[in-house]
Design an enzyme around this catalytic site. Structure first.
Site, short mmCIF file in Angstrom:
data_model
loop_
_atom_site.label_atom_id
_atom_site.label_comp_id
_atom_site.label_asym_id
_atom_site.label_seq_id
_atom_site.Cartn_x
_atom_site.Cartn_y
_atom_site.Cartn_z
N HIS A 109 0.85 -1.19 0.00
CA HIS A 109 0.00 0.00 0.00
C HIS A 109 0.89 1.25 0.00
O HIS A 109 1.87 1.31 0.75
CB HIS A 109 -0.91 -0.01 1.23
CG HIS A 109 -1.84 1.16 1.27
ND1 HIS A 109 -3.01 1.19 0.55
CD2 HIS A 109 -1.77 2.35 1.90
CE1 HIS A 109 -3.62 2.35 0.75
NE2 HIS A 109 -2.89 3.07 1.57
N SER A 136 3.98 0.54 2.63
CA SER A 136 3.83 -0.51 3.64
C SER A 136 3.45 -1.83 2.99
O SER A 136 2.60 -1.86 2.10
CB SER A 136 2.72 -0.18 4.64
OG SER A 136 2.86 1.11 5.19
N ASP A 145 -7.06 -2.36 4.17
CA ASP A 145 -5.78 -1.67 4.44
C ASP A 145 -5.47 -1.64 5.94
O ASP A 145 -4.69 -0.79 6.40
CB ASP A 145 -5.80 -0.23 3.90
CG ASP A 145 -5.93 -0.19 2.38
OD1 ASP A 145 -5.50 -1.14 1.73
OD2 ASP A 145 -6.48 0.80 1.87
C1 GAR Z 1 1.50 0.58 -6.05
O1 GAR Z 1 1.98 1.86 -5.72
C2 GAR Z 1 0.70 -0.01 -4.91
O2 GAR Z 1 1.17 0.39 -3.65
C3 GAR Z 1 -0.66 0.55 -5.17
O3 GAR Z 1 -0.80 0.50 -6.56
C4 GAR Z 1 0.47 0.67 -7.18
C5 GAR Z 1 0.64 -0.42 -8.20
O4 GAR Z 1 1.78 -0.20 -8.98
N1 GAR Z 1 -1.68 -0.20 -4.50
C6 GAR Z 1 -2.79 0.33 -4.02
O5 GAR Z 1 -3.08 1.49 -4.12
C7 GAR Z 1 -3.71 -0.67 -3.34
N2 GAR Z 1 -4.88 -0.02 -2.87
P1 GAR Z 1 2.35 -1.34 -9.93
O6 GAR Z 1 1.18 -1.91 -10.74
O7 GAR Z 1 3.33 -0.65 -10.81
O8 GAR Z 1 2.98 -2.40 -9.07
#
Ligand code: GAR
Length: 210
Positions: A109, A136, A145
């Site tokens: 997250h 996190s 979360d």
């Molecule tokens: C990441 O920053 C993750 O922490 C977030 O989405 C992004 C995915 O990036 N997750 C959330 O917001 C969950 N609610 P990625 O597809 O490049 O790994």
């Protein structure tokens, strides 16, 4: 080797960090499948390029959250995973799903939980004039979360930070900490017990390792 299934919805840069760790022998297991609820998620290509089974499960084709989660459970169980890793998976999971894989579900997250649960964390952090931000990794429980934190990486917010710079900074931290958390879990060092997350049998503090 221990088996990992990764759930994604988009770009999959965290998935890539896990794939890279695996190719360097630093994951402690093998990613056996990547599942996306979005057919056009770029992470699907990352999986295929790494020779990993890439599965599309479009949530729009299911009548209800429960129906989608039921189908997702079936696909996941076919791969007999030791661990399910949520890596930018942008769907809320039903209690049935969480209960089925309880203790074997990790999420990442983009905030220093318990601060800034939910969406648009970078914009909210900036709007509040917060001094620090971060990422996190936590166990998934029925509380959105809200599950026990495993590891956090913090960063200082500077005057010239924007949503875009924060997003990039958080991503670089995420790519560092997620492979570590997965390795700890697969080595059996990290567990979810009745008292929360433990590392080598010792309860982790509310902010996890930091
Ligand atoms: C990441 O920053 C993750 O922490 C977030 O989405 C992004 C995915 O990036 N997750 C959330 O917001 C969950 N609610 P990625 O597809 O490049 O790994």
């Amino acid at each position: 080797p221990r088996r990992v299934v990764v759930l994604i919805s988009g770009n999959g840069s965290n998935l890539q960090a896990l794939i890279d760790a695996q190719s360097h022998g630093e994951l402690g297991g093998e990613i056996v499948a990547v599942i996306s609820n979005q057919p056009n998620a770029y992470g699907l290509k990352r999986a295929r390029d790494a020779g990993i089974d890439a599965v599309v499960l479009p949530h729009r084709e299911y009548e209800s959250r429960e129906a989608f989660d039921g189908a997702l459970i079936k696909v996941i169980e076919r791969h007999e995973p030791d661990l399910i890793v949520l890596a930018g998976f942008m769907r809320i999971l039903s209690p049935i799903f969480v209960q089925r894989f309880y203790g074997r579900l990790l999420n990442i997250h983009p905030s220093l939980l318990p601060a800034y649960q939910g969406l648009d964390t970078h914009a909210r952090v900036l709007a509040d004039g917060a001094k620090e931000h971060g990422a996190s990794v936590h166990f998934v429980t029925e509380e959105l979360d809200g599950g026990p934190v495993v590891i956090q990486a913090a960063l200082e917010i500077t005057e010239d930070d924007s949503v875009e710079t924060l997003k990039n900074k958080v991503h670089s931290r995420e790519h560092l900490i997620y492979p570590i958390a997965v390795k700890w879990f697969l080595e059996g060092r990290l567990r979810l017990g009745a008292e929360g997350a433990t590392f080598d049998g010792v309860p982790l503090p509310p902010q996890g390792m930091r």
